[in-house]
Design a protein around this motif. Structure first.
Motif, PDB file in Angstrom:
ATOM      1  N   LEU A 276       0.883  -1.167   0.000  1.00 35.56           N
ATOM      2  CA  LEU A 276       0.000   0.000   0.000  1.00 35.56           C
ATOM      3  C   LEU A 276       0.921   1.218   0.000  1.00 35.56           C
ATOM      4  O   LEU A 276       1.436   1.624   1.039  1.00 35.56           O
ATOM      5  CB  LEU A 276      -0.907  -0.016   1.232  1.00 35.56           C
ATOM      6  CG  LEU A 276      -1.754  -1.292   1.357  1.00 35.56           C
ATOM      7  CD1 LEU A 276      -2.588  -1.261   2.628  1.00 35.56           C
ATOM      8  CD2 LEU A 276      -2.653  -1.465   0.144  1.00 35.56           C
ATOM      9  N   ASP A 303      -4.681   8.414  -8.078  1.00 31.33           N
ATOM     10  CA  ASP A 303      -5.294   7.587  -7.028  1.00 31.33           C
ATOM     11  C   ASP A 303      -5.047   6.102  -7.276  1.00 31.33           C
ATOM     12  O   ASP A 303      -5.394   5.274  -6.438  1.00 31.33           O
ATOM     13  CB  ASP A 303      -6.811   7.830  -6.969  1.00 31.33           C
ATOM     14  CG  ASP A 303      -7.124   9.203  -6.400  1.00 31.33           C
ATOM     15  OD1 ASP A 303      -6.288   9.725  -5.647  1.00 31.33           O
ATOM     16  OD2 ASP A 303      -8.193   9.757  -6.710  1.00 31.33           O
ATOM     17  N   SER A 307      -0.555  -2.611  -6.577  1.00 29.60           N
ATOM     18  CA  SER A 307      -0.317  -3.039  -5.207  1.00 29.60           C
ATOM     19  C   SER A 307       0.412  -4.373  -5.146  1.00 29.60           C
ATOM     20  O   SER A 307       1.085  -4.670  -4.173  1.00 29.60           O
ATOM     21  CB  SER A 307      -1.644  -3.157  -4.458  1.00 29.60           C
ATOM     22  OG  SER A 307      -2.463  -4.137  -5.051  1.00 29.60           O
ATOM     23  N   GLY A 322      -4.634  -0.986  -7.014  1.00 34.99           N
ATOM     24  CA  GLY A 322      -5.247  -0.299  -5.885  1.00 34.99           C
ATOM     25  C   GLY A 322      -5.795   1.054  -6.303  1.00 34.99           C
ATOM     26  O   GLY A 322      -5.293   1.680  -7.235  1.00 34.99           O
ATOM     27  N   GLN A 323      -6.837   1.502  -5.609  1.00 36.27           N
ATOM     28  CA  GLN A 323      -7.405   2.826  -5.850  1.00 36.27           C
ATOM     29  C   GLN A 323      -7.741   3.480  -4.517  1.00 36.27           C
ATOM     30  O   GLN A 323      -8.472   2.931  -3.695  1.00 36.27           O
ATOM     31  CB  GLN A 323      -8.666   2.755  -6.721  1.00 36.27           C
ATOM     32  CG  GLN A 323      -9.280   4.118  -6.973  1.00 36.27           C
ATOM     33  CD  GLN A 323     -10.606   4.051  -7.702  1.00 36.27           C
ATOM     34  OE1 GLN A 323     -11.194   2.989  -7.833  1.00 36.27           O
ATOM     35  NE2 GLN A 323     -11.095   5.193  -8.173  1.00 36.27           N
ATOM     36  N   TYR A 324      -7.178   4.669  -4.281  1.00 39.57           N
ATOM     37  CA  TYR A 324      -7.527   5.450  -3.101  1.00 39.57           C
ATOM     38  C   TYR A 324      -8.862   6.167  -3.331  1.00 39.57           C
ATOM     39  O   TYR A 324      -9.169   6.588  -4.449  1.00 39.57           O
ATOM     40  CB  TYR A 324      -6.472   6.529  -2.834  1.00 39.57           C
ATOM     41  CG  TYR A 324      -5.138   6.031  -2.366  1.00 39.57           C
ATOM     42  CD1 TYR A 324      -5.007   5.397  -1.141  1.00 39.57           C
ATOM     43  CD2 TYR A 324      -4.005   6.223  -3.137  1.00 39.57           C
ATOM     44  CE1 TYR A 324      -3.768   4.958  -0.692  1.00 39.57           C
ATOM     45  CE2 TYR A 324      -2.756   5.796  -2.704  1.00 39.57           C
ATOM     46  CZ  TYR A 324      -2.651   5.159  -1.479  1.00 39.57           C
ATOM     47  OH  TYR A 324      -1.434   4.730  -1.044  1.00 39.57           O
ATOM     48  N   GLN A 328      -8.111   9.586   0.244  1.00 39.71           N
ATOM     49  CA  GLN A 328      -7.050   8.597   0.472  1.00 39.71           C
ATOM     50  C   GLN A 328      -7.158   7.902   1.825  1.00 39.71           C
ATOM     51  O   GLN A 328      -6.180   7.367   2.347  1.00 39.71           O
ATOM     52  CB  GLN A 328      -5.664   9.232   0.329  1.00 39.71           C
ATOM     53  CG  GLN A 328      -5.337   9.673  -1.093  1.00 39.71           C
ATOM     54  CD  GLN A 328      -3.848   9.788  -1.350  1.00 39.71           C
ATOM     55  OE1 GLN A 328      -3.052   9.812  -0.429  1.00 39.71           O
ATOM     56  NE2 GLN A 328      -3.477   9.874  -2.616  1.00 39.71           N
ATOM     57  N   ASP A 330      -9.491   5.390   2.305  1.00 44.66           N
ATOM     58  CA  ASP A 330      -9.902   4.019   2.019  1.00 44.66           C
ATOM     59  C   ASP A 330      -9.279   3.558   0.705  1.00 44.66           C
ATOM     60  O   ASP A 330      -8.912   4.361  -0.149  1.00 44.66           O
ATOM     61  CB  ASP A 330     -11.432   3.905   1.933  1.00 44.66           C
ATOM     62  CG  ASP A 330     -12.092   4.248   3.251  1.00 44.66           C
ATOM     63  OD1 ASP A 330     -11.716   3.641   4.270  1.00 44.66           O
ATOM     64  OD2 ASP A 330     -12.972   5.125   3.259  1.00 44.66           O
ATOM     65  N   ILE A 331      -9.206   2.233   0.567  1.00 43.19           N
ATOM     66  CA  ILE A 331      -8.571   1.656  -0.625  1.00 43.19           C
ATOM     67  C   ILE A 331      -9.427   0.520  -1.172  1.00 43.19           C
ATOM     68  O   ILE A 331      -9.926  -0.316  -0.410  1.00 43.19           O
ATOM     69  CB  ILE A 331      -7.168   1.113  -0.300  1.00 43.19           C
ATOM     70  CG1 ILE A 331      -6.223   2.256   0.074  1.00 43.19           C
ATOM     71  CG2 ILE A 331      -6.573   0.342  -1.473  1.00 43.19           C
ATOM     72  CD1 ILE A 331      -4.877   1.806   0.562  1.00 43.19           C
ATOM     73  N   THR A 332      -9.608   0.487  -2.486  1.00 43.51           N
ATOM     74  CA  THR A 332     -10.251  -0.633  -3.169  1.00 43.51           C
ATOM     75  C   THR A 332      -9.199  -1.329  -4.026  1.00 43.51           C
ATOM     76  O   THR A 332      -8.383  -0.664  -4.671  1.00 43.51           O
ATOM     77  CB  THR A 332     -11.402  -0.153  -4.078  1.00 43.51           C
ATOM     78  OG1 THR A 332     -12.409   0.445  -3.261  1.00 43.51           O
ATOM     79  CG2 THR A 332     -12.011  -1.323  -4.851  1.00 43.51           C
TER      80      THR A 332
END
Length: 406
Positions: A276, A303, A307, A322-324, A328, A330-332
């Motif tokens: 991360l 964003d 990962s 990964g996407q913030y 920023q 939370d992360i998906t």
């Protein structure tokens, strides 16, 4: 301490303590183990660097000085000699260790100053009689250093080592042949030179007569080539000093472990380790102004980030993207197979517009259909995804992995 700093320190230790480092044990403690640490191996973990590793040969019980484990398998055997010993012959003892474990494809024989690297180019699991690479910690150049760094923990890949060994083996063989021909051209070479320019029948008597002349022409030709090359280089330097000053880019050849480990924290996701990232760390490593951020060079302000890189063997088979979001907080994570990265980009056009924190987009074009297939590469110059600690995650069954997290 990075590898360059480690070598500088070891050079000083070896020079300043010649009278104190005499036996094998002191050679291990003050020269060999520090270099292994400089290469990224944890010498304090017996699961990674095992001293006195037992190898059974029929009714004998022999031990290799160090077995280096990667992914819980022994990959490298190292045999140590006292610093006072000269390494002039092959390594029969190391060869016996080598043939016992199929997973071991690299053997190192060292006295703490010289490191002789062996592999099994001629016969699988039978160590070659001659080293393909010799590194001296007190006398090396940048090319030697670029080879040594390939043996570090985060870069170690046997296929790359094998390619390097083959290249060096062929280079040494070709150079020796060329040197022999230049110093003492044989009949076939002299005949070849004559027939390239003349059509008459070449007799043995004429070959013997022409030999000193061919030798003289070889020496003169080499001198002319060197002189011409020097003149051209000198002329280019004198003609374009301003262009060189403007276009020169300060490229970093390697990164310290501290820099790599500052890139982010690591967590488990679906059975694999993922990074991360800390985008500020990537900004510092990129060293490019904000106006130059782009998809091609990687965008630390994006964003999106890679990962984890999923591999089967040496092949990259997928990614975790990964996407913030929520400022920023939370992360998906998105799972993407390598052969589906193009579809992922179509479904997420913002990724193509803003780029990745630690990746740049590349593509291959099918010569028949002109269809583009996208893939991801590290945006940091001279650094691949495989170099970043824990970023690469091995997956035994890629389909099973993707199905298990949907």
């Amino acid at each position: 301490m990075n590898l360059k700093e480690t070598l500088e320190m070891l050079n000083k230790v070896a020079t300043d303590n010649k009278e104190l480092i005499k036996n094998e044990e002191s050679t291990k403690q003050f020269l060999i183990l520090p270099l292994l640490r400089g290469l990224g191996y944890d010498t304090y973990s017996p699961q990674e660097v095992t001293p006195e590793f037992t190898a059974d040969f029929h009714k004998k019980n022999e031990k290799v000085d160090y077995a280096i484990f990667i992914n819980r398998e022994p990959k490298i055997f190292l045999e140590a000699k006292p610093v006072t010993s000269k390494i002039t012959k092959n390594a029969p003892q190391l060869s016996r260790y080598f043939s016992t474990f199929p997973s071991v494809r690299l053997g190192i024989l060292t006295n703490g100053i010289e490191y002789h690297f062996f592999t099994d180019l001629n016969n699988a699991n039978i160590m070659d009689s001659k080293p393909f690479f010799v590194f001296n910690i007190t006398n090396y150049n940048e090319e030697d250093f670029s080879y040594l760094i390939k043996f570090s923990k985060n870069l170690y890949d046997y296929e790359s080592i094998k390619n390097l060994a083959e290249s060096m083996m062929y280079s040494q063989a070709f150079k020796s042949v060329i040197k022999e021909i230049f110093e003492n051209p044989n009949d076939d070479f002299i005949k070849f030179v004559i027939k390239e320019r003349f059509k008459f029948k070449v007799t043995q008597q004429f070959i013997n007569t022409a030999r000193p002349l061919v030798q003289k022409c070889i020496q003169e030709s080499l001198a002319e080539i060197i002189s011409e090359k020097f003149d051209i280089n000198q002329a280019m330097q004198e003609a374009a000093p301003e262009v060189e000053e403007v276009s020169q880019v300060d490229k970093k050849v390697y990164y310290s472990m501290e820099e790599l480990e500052s890139l982010g924290s690591f967590e488990e996701f679906g059975g694999v380790k993922v990074v991360l990232p800390n985008s500020e760390s990537y900004k510092k490593l990129l060293k490019i102004p904000k106006e130059e951020y782009s998809v091609e060079r990687g965008n630390p302000l994006s964003d999106f980030f890679v990962s984890s890189v999923l591999t089967q063997g040496n092949t990259i088979v997928g990614y975790l993207i990964g996407q913030y979001y929520n400022q920023q907080t939370d992360i998906t994570l998105y799972t993407v197979k390598s052969n589906e990265i193009a579809n992922f980009l179509k479904e997420n056009p913002i990724v193509r517009e803003t780029g990745f924190i630690n990746a740049r987009l590349g593509f291959r074009t099918n010569k028949i259909t002109n269809e583009k297939t996208y893939y991801l590469k590290s945006c940091l110059s001279n650094l691949s995804f495989r170099d970043i600690p824990n970023l690469v995650s091995k997956v035994e069954n890629i389909d099973e992995f993707f199905n298990s997290i949907q």
